[in-house]
Design a protein around this motif. Structure first.
Motif, PDB file in Angstrom:
ATOM      1  N   GLY A  32       0.813  -1.210   0.000  1.00  0.00           N
ATOM      2  CA  GLY A  32       0.000   0.000   0.000  1.00  0.00           C
ATOM      3  C   GLY A  32       0.847   1.262   0.000  1.00  0.00           C
ATOM      4  N   ASN A  51      -5.149  -1.279  -4.559  1.00  0.00           N
ATOM      5  CA  ASN A  51      -4.292  -2.353  -4.049  1.00  0.00           C
ATOM      6  C   ASN A  51      -5.226  -3.542  -3.861  1.00  0.00           C
ATOM      7  N   ASP A 101     -10.088   5.507  -4.949  1.00  0.00           N
ATOM      8  CA  ASP A 101      -9.305   4.426  -4.342  1.00  0.00           C
ATOM      9  C   ASP A 101     -10.236   3.234  -4.150  1.00  0.00           C
ATOM     10  N   GLY A 136       0.900   4.091  -2.911  1.00  0.00           N
ATOM     11  CA  GLY A 136       0.564   5.476  -2.575  1.00  0.00           C
ATOM     12  C   GLY A 136       1.665   6.454  -2.932  1.00  0.00           C
ATOM     13  N   ILE A 178      -3.757   4.625   1.153  1.00  0.00           N
ATOM     14  CA  ILE A 178      -3.402   5.141  -0.176  1.00  0.00           C
ATOM     15  C   ILE A 178      -4.080   6.481  -0.428  1.00  0.00           C
TER      16      ILE A 178
END
Length: 244
Positions: free
Chosen positions: A25, A121, A43, A29, A51
Motif C-alpha cells: 500500500g 491495491n 481508491d 501510494g 493510499i
C-alpha cells in the motif's frame, strides 16, 4: 500490529481492519502519478485508507473518494479520514465495486464527473486462503474483486486522459496486461519490485492510460540487506515514513 501507525503527516488506526499497513500500500501510494490536473481520485478497496491519505498529502486533488466493502474497515477508514489534515477532501463509500460501477454508469456521467486518477491495491490470492480470520481471508482473495471486474470497472470510471495504477504479484503481470488491453488500457509505467538484490521479483507496480505509448519499465529493490534500505526506496517513501 493493531497499534496505530504514525506517518509524518497523519496516523492510521488499523485495529478493525483485516489488512494492516503493509509495504504494498505504501509503495502504491508513493508511486502513483499525480499531477496538477489530478482533480478527482478514486481508491478501490481502501482498507485503512492509507493510499487515499498518501495521495491527499501528495496532490491538490479536491475530491478523493474511496470504496470499501467490509463494514469494520469502512468505519475505520472513515475515522482515519476524519482525523487527517485533509478531512474535507476525503470521502469513503461503504459499497462493493460492482454496485458502485453499476450505480455510477447508470447516471450517464459527463467527462467532469469521471476520475482523473484511479488506484487500487486489490486482493490477489486466486487460490483459497484460510487463516482462520474470515475478514482477512476475504480481503486477500480476489474472488471478492476479480482482476477482470476491477479493470473493466476502472475503464468505465476513468477520464480519457486519466491513469489507473495498481500493485499485483509479478506472476500475474502478463495476465493483468492482457485483460487491460481488452478494455482499451495500455501500460505507461511498470516498476518491478524485489525485496533485496538476490531475491526474485515479487510485485509489479502498473500504471495504465487509454493512450498507447512506449512503456517505461524499471526495477525497485527495497533493501540492500536486512533493515538497510536502498536509496531509491528511501527516496520514494521519505515524505511518509518517520525514520526515512
Amino acid at each position: 500490529m493493531n497499534k496505530p501507525f504514525s506517518f509524518k503527516q497523519f496516523t492510521i488506526k488499523q485495529d478493525r481492519c483485516a489488512m494492516k499497513i503493509g509495504t504494498d500500500g505504501v509503495l502504491l501510494g508513493a508511486w502513483t502519478s499525480v499531477t496538477h490536473n489530478s482533480y478527482s481520485i478514486l481508491d478501490i478497496g481502501a482498507g485503512t485508507g492509507i493510499i487515499s491519505l498518501m495521495l491527499a498529502q501528495r496532490s491538490a486533488a479536491e475530491n478523493i473518494e474511496a470504496i470499501e466493502l467490509d463494514g469494520d474497515a469502512f468505519e475505520q477508514c472513515t475515522e482515519n479520514f476524519e482525523n487527517s489534515p485533509w478531512r474535507d477532501r476525503l470521502f469513503c463509500f461503504h459499497a462493493g465495486f460492482d454496485e458502485f460501477v453499476d450505480e455510477y454508469t447508470e447516471e450517464e456521467p459527463d467527462e467532469f464527473e469521471l476520475y482523473n486518477v484511479i488506484v487500487s491495491n486489490p486482493p490477489f490470492y486466486t487460490e483459497e486462503v484460510t487463516s482462520g480470520n474470515n475478514a482477512r481471508d476475504t480481503a486477500r482473495q480476489n474472488t471478492s474483486l476479480p482482476f477482470n471486474e476491477l479493470i473493466e470497472g476502472a475503464s468505465k470510471l476513468l477520464t480519457k486522459d486519466g491513469s489507473f495504477s495498481t500493485i499485483i504479484p509479478f506472476k500475474e503481470e502478463e495476465n493483468f496486461l492482457n485483460i487491460a488491453k481488452t478494455n482499451g488500457l495500455f501500460p505507461s509505467r511498470i516498476t518491478r519490485v524485489k525485496g533485496n538484490p538476490t531475491s526474485e521479483i515479487k510485485r509489479s507496480l502498473l500504471e495504465f492510460t487509454f493512450t498507447k505509448t512506449e512503456t517505461f519499465i524499471n526495477e525497485l529493490i527495497i533493501e540492500k540487506e536486512r533493515h538497510q534500505y536502498t536509496d531509491s526506496y528511501k527516496e520514494l517513501t521519505k515524505d511518509f515514513y518517520l525514520k526515512m
